[in-house]
Design a protein around this motif. Sequence first.
Motif, PDB file in Angstrom:
ATOM      1  N   SER A  34       0.822  -1.254   0.077  1.00 60.75           N
ATOM      2  CA  SER A  34      -0.013  -0.152  -0.031  1.00 60.75           C
ATOM      3  C   SER A  34       0.953   1.032  -0.115  1.00 60.75           C
ATOM      4  N   VAL A  35       1.929   1.367   0.875  1.00 59.75           N
ATOM      5  CA  VAL A  35       3.057   2.214   0.987  1.00 59.75           C
ATOM      6  C   VAL A  35       3.444   2.637  -0.533  1.00 59.75           C
ATOM      7  N   GLN A  36       3.966   1.434  -1.102  1.00 59.46           N
ATOM      8  CA  GLN A  36       4.541   1.717  -2.562  1.00 59.46           C
ATOM      9  C   GLN A  36       3.707   2.167  -3.660  1.00 59.46           C
ATOM     10  N   ARG A  37       2.292   1.624  -3.391  1.00 61.56           N
ATOM     11  CA  ARG A  37       1.352   2.280  -4.335  1.00 61.56           C
ATOM     12  C   ARG A  37       1.205   3.805  -4.188  1.00 61.56           C
ATOM     13  N   SER A  38       1.296   4.149  -2.842  1.00 59.38           N
ATOM     14  CA  SER A  38       1.033   5.623  -2.352  1.00 59.38           C
ATOM     15  C   SER A  38       2.441   6.549  -3.033  1.00 59.38           C
ATOM     16  N   LEU A  39       3.568   5.729  -2.860  1.00 62.12           N
ATOM     17  CA  LEU A  39       4.765   6.578  -3.440  1.00 62.12           C
ATOM     18  C   LEU A  39       4.755   6.395  -5.044  1.00 62.12           C
ATOM     19  N   ASP A  40       4.605   5.560  -5.609  1.00 65.72           N
ATOM     20  CA  ASP A  40       4.250   5.588  -6.908  1.00 65.72           C
ATOM     21  C   ASP A  40       3.303   6.623  -7.667  1.00 65.72           C
ATOM     22  N   GLY A  41       2.254   6.895  -6.797  1.00 63.38           N
ATOM     23  CA  GLY A  41       1.113   7.839  -7.049  1.00 63.38           C
ATOM     24  C   GLY A  41       1.781   9.229  -7.079  1.00 63.38           C
ATOM     25  N   ILE A  42       2.955   9.369  -6.351  1.00 62.41           N
ATOM     26  CA  ILE A  42       3.378  10.690  -6.026  1.00 62.41           C
ATOM     27  C   ILE A  42       4.280  11.141  -7.368  1.00 62.41           C
ATOM     28  N   VAL A  43       3.950  12.505  -8.046  1.00 63.35           N
ATOM     29  CA  VAL A  43       4.726  12.841  -9.060  1.00 63.35           C
ATOM     30  C   VAL A  43       5.633  14.002  -8.779  1.00 63.35           C
ATOM     31  N   TYR A  44       6.939  13.835  -8.948  1.00 65.32           N
ATOM     32  CA  TYR A  44       7.696  14.780  -8.270  1.00 65.32           C
ATOM     33  C   TYR A  44       7.820  16.048  -9.499  1.00 65.32           C
ATOM     34  N   PRO A  45       7.707  17.294  -9.128  1.00 64.19           N
ATOM     35  CA  PRO A  45       7.599  18.291 -10.148  1.00 64.19           C
ATOM     36  C   PRO A  45       8.847  18.176 -11.106  1.00 64.19           C
ATOM     37  N   VAL A  46      10.114  18.236 -10.402  1.00 64.54           N
ATOM     38  CA  VAL A  46      11.271  18.148 -11.415  1.00 64.54           C
ATOM     39  C   VAL A  46      11.401  17.094 -12.231  1.00 64.54           C
ATOM     40  N   LEU A  47      10.525  16.151 -12.186  1.00 63.45           N
ATOM     41  CA  LEU A  47      10.472  14.892 -13.310  1.00 63.45           C
ATOM     42  C   LEU A  47       9.641  15.138 -14.270  1.00 63.45           C
ATOM     43  N   THR A  48       8.651  16.254 -14.028  1.00 63.28           N
ATOM     44  CA  THR A  48       7.902  16.443 -15.173  1.00 63.28           C
ATOM     45  C   THR A  48       8.022  17.474 -15.886  1.00 63.28           C
ATOM     46  N   LEU A  49       9.128  18.373 -15.601  1.00 59.16           N
ATOM     47  CA  LEU A  49       9.349  19.557 -16.500  1.00 59.16           C
ATOM     48  C   LEU A  49      10.083  19.109 -17.816  1.00 59.16           C
ATOM     49  N   PRO A  50       9.717  19.732 -18.850  1.00 60.03           N
ATOM     50  CA  PRO A  50      10.123  19.521 -20.354  1.00 60.03           C
ATOM     51  C   PRO A  50      11.816  19.783 -20.183  1.00 60.03           C
ATOM     52  N   PRO A  51      12.388  18.894 -20.921  1.00 57.88           N
ATOM     53  CA  PRO A  51      13.897  19.282 -21.191  1.00 57.88           C
ATOM     54  C   PRO A  51      14.150  20.539 -21.394  1.00 57.88           C
ATOM     55  N   GLU A  52      13.598  21.219 -22.244  1.00 57.78           N
ATOM     56  CA  GLU A  52      13.999  22.639 -22.562  1.00 57.78           C
ATOM     57  C   GLU A  52      14.246  23.480 -21.027  1.00 57.78           C
ATOM     58  N   ILE A  53      13.117  23.233 -20.101  1.00 56.45           N
ATOM     59  CA  ILE A  53      13.136  23.985 -19.207  1.00 56.45           C
ATOM     60  C   ILE A  53      14.253  23.526 -18.076  1.00 56.45           C
ATOM     61  N   MET A  54      14.518  22.155 -18.057  1.00 57.38           N
ATOM     62  CA  MET A  54      15.563  21.699 -17.510  1.00 57.38           C
ATOM     63  C   MET A  54      16.833  22.051 -17.858  1.00 57.38           C
ATOM     64  N   SER A  55      17.220  22.266 -19.454  1.00 54.22           N
ATOM     65  CA  SER A  55      18.315  22.856 -19.751  1.00 54.22           C
ATOM     66  C   SER A  55      18.476  24.289 -19.128  1.00 54.22           C
ATOM     67  N   ARG A  89      20.063   9.180 -15.273  1.00 59.70           N
ATOM     68  CA  ARG A  89      20.416   8.960 -16.513  1.00 59.70           C
ATOM     69  C   ARG A  89      19.644  10.091 -17.496  1.00 59.70           C
ATOM     70  N   ALA A  90      18.386  10.586 -16.737  1.00 58.93           N
ATOM     71  CA  ALA A  90      17.683  11.525 -17.514  1.00 58.93           C
ATOM     72  C   ALA A  90      18.474  12.797 -17.667  1.00 58.93           C
ATOM     73  N   TRP A  91      19.220  13.092 -16.442  1.00 55.15           N
ATOM     74  CA  TRP A  91      19.814  14.576 -16.402  1.00 55.15           C
ATOM     75  C   TRP A  91      21.061  14.417 -17.030  1.00 55.15           C
ATOM     76  N   ARG A  92      21.486  13.335 -17.207  1.00 51.10           N
ATOM     77  CA  ARG A  92      22.802  13.196 -17.945  1.00 51.10           C
ATOM     78  C   ARG A  92      22.504  13.650 -19.480  1.00 51.10           C
ATOM     79  N   GLU A  93      21.228  12.527 -20.018  1.00 50.87           N
ATOM     80  CA  GLU A  93      21.052  13.026 -21.258  1.00 50.87           C
ATOM     81  C   GLU A  93      20.726  14.445 -21.736  1.00 50.87           C
ATOM     82  N   ILE A  94      19.900  15.099 -20.762  1.00 47.47           N
ATOM     83  CA  ILE A  94      19.614  16.491 -21.028  1.00 47.47           C
ATOM     84  C   ILE A  94      20.891  17.323 -21.181  1.00 47.47           C
ATOM     85  N   ALA A  95      21.909  17.276 -19.830  1.00 48.07           N
ATOM     86  CA  ALA A  95      23.183  17.806 -19.891  1.00 48.07           C
ATOM     87  C   ALA A  95      23.919  17.753 -21.412  1.00 48.07           C
TER      88      ALA A  95
END
Length: 469
Positions: A34-55, A89-95
Motif C-alpha cells: 500500500s505504501v509503495q502504491r502511494s509513493l508511486d502515485g506521487i509525481v515529483y515536479p522536477v521529473l515532469t519538467l520539459p527538457p528545455e526547461i531543465m536545460s 540517466r535523464a539528467w545526463r542525457e539532457i546535460a
Amino acid sequence: MLSTSADLRARPAELDASIVELRLPLKALDVQASVQRSLDGIVYPVLTLPPEIMSNIFLHCLHLPNLDDQRRTGPTPIHAPLLLLQVCRAWREIALSTPHLWVFLHVDLDRLTERLPYPEIETIVADWFGRAGSCPLTLSLCCELRRTFANGIRGILHPLAQRLQSLYLGVSWHQFKDLADIGPFPILETLALSATTSQGQSRVPLKLFSTAPRLHQIFFTRFATPSMFVLPCEVFQISCDDLIAQECLDLLKALPFLQISTACVYDDNFDPEYITHHHLKTLRLHSGGSTRFLRSLRLPALQNLHLTSDITYHNGNDYFSTFLASTSLRRFRADHPIESLSVEWFAAAMLGLVDLELDLPGHQFLREFLGMLDRNRDGAFLPHLRTLVFRRRMFGLDASMLGALSSRCTAGDENLADLESFQQILYPMSASLADAFARDNAMSLVACRELVERGLAVLHVGPAGQNLV
C-alpha cells in the motif's frame, strides 16, 4: 484419557497463535504494498519538467568567470556541468544535449601533463567542445613550463581558432612567438593575454591576433603589454598591468577608436609629445603609477576618470588642471587622497560633473568646496551634480554641509540638477563609537532625515554597510 482430553482442548489455542504469527508478515506485506502504491502515485515536479526547461535550469548552475578574472579553475566533478552527469540517466542525457553547457573550458597544461599524455589531453578538449555543437567557444589555456608547449598548446588551440569568441592565453613570450601561424580568429571578440616571462631582447610585435576583425576587448597582465602585438585598430577597450608613458601614448595613437583604457602608467621621463584622442571616454589609472603623462594628452571625449590608490602626484600639478580642461568629464573618482586637490579644478575644468567621489578630502578643501556647493552663495558651481561621495572623512555634520545639501535638494531651475545621492563613508567604528557619533550629531541627523523627505533619494552617513541616518 483425561490427559488426552486436556491436550486436545489446548490444541485450538496453539493453532490460533500460530495463525496470528503467520498473518503478521502477510499483513506487513500488504502495508508495504500500500505504501509503495502511494509513493508511486506521487509525481515529483522536477521529473515532469520539459527538457528545455531543465536545460535552462542547468545553465544557471554554471559559473563562467570573466576573462580578466585571475581566479581560474578547471572543471571538477562536484560542479556543473560534470556534476549534472552523475545525478541520473535523464539528467545526463539532457546535460549532454545542451550545447551551451560546454562552451567554456579552462586547461592548465602544467598540471594535466603530470597525469596524462598530450594526445589524451587533446582528445578530452575535443570531446568537451564537441558537445557545444556550433556555439562560439571560450577557452582559458595556461602553460608556464616550456616542455609542455610543442604538443600541448598548438594541438589544442589550432583546431579551435575558427570557433573561439573569447580566449585567455597565459604562456611565456617565447611560446607566443611559436604560435605566430595559428589562426585566423574570425569571431574572436575578447582576449586576455598573460606573459609568464618578459620578451627579453625581442622588440618585433607579433601578428598573432592581427587577423581578428571582431576583436574589441583586450586584457594584458603580468609581462604582456600591447607593444608585443600588432592589434586591430578597431579595438575599443584595453586593460594593462604596467605601461611606461611612451607605450601608453603609442597605444593611443595606434588605436584611434579606443573608448575605455585601464592602465598603470610609469613615468619614463620622456619628452612631451602632445596627442589628441577623439574617442576615449573612460580612463582608469591603476595604483603605483604616475599621472605626469597626462600633461601630453588632450581627451575631448573623456567622460569618466578614475584614479585608484597610490597614484603619484608630483609637485607643480598645473598640468593636471590643464588636462582636465580638455575633457568633458561627467564622473570623477579618486580612491586616494590628492594632496594638491583644488576647488578651482571643479569650478573651471569640470563644470559638467554629474558624479563626484573623493577619498579623504582635506578640511581646507572641504570648507571651500561646501561653500561653493551651496547654491545660495554660488548657483553656477557644478550645476549638473547628482551624486556626491566623501570616503574616510571623519568630519561632523556641520551647518555648512547641511546648508549646501539642502540648497541642492530642489533646484527650482530646469537648467540645474537636483542632488540625488550623498554619502559620507566613515572609517569602520565600534558600536560605542557609532553611538557617540550619533549623540554628538543628533540634531544634524534629524536634519538629514528631513532632507530625505524633501527628495534626497540616497543619504548615507557612517561606515560602509552602517547608515547612522
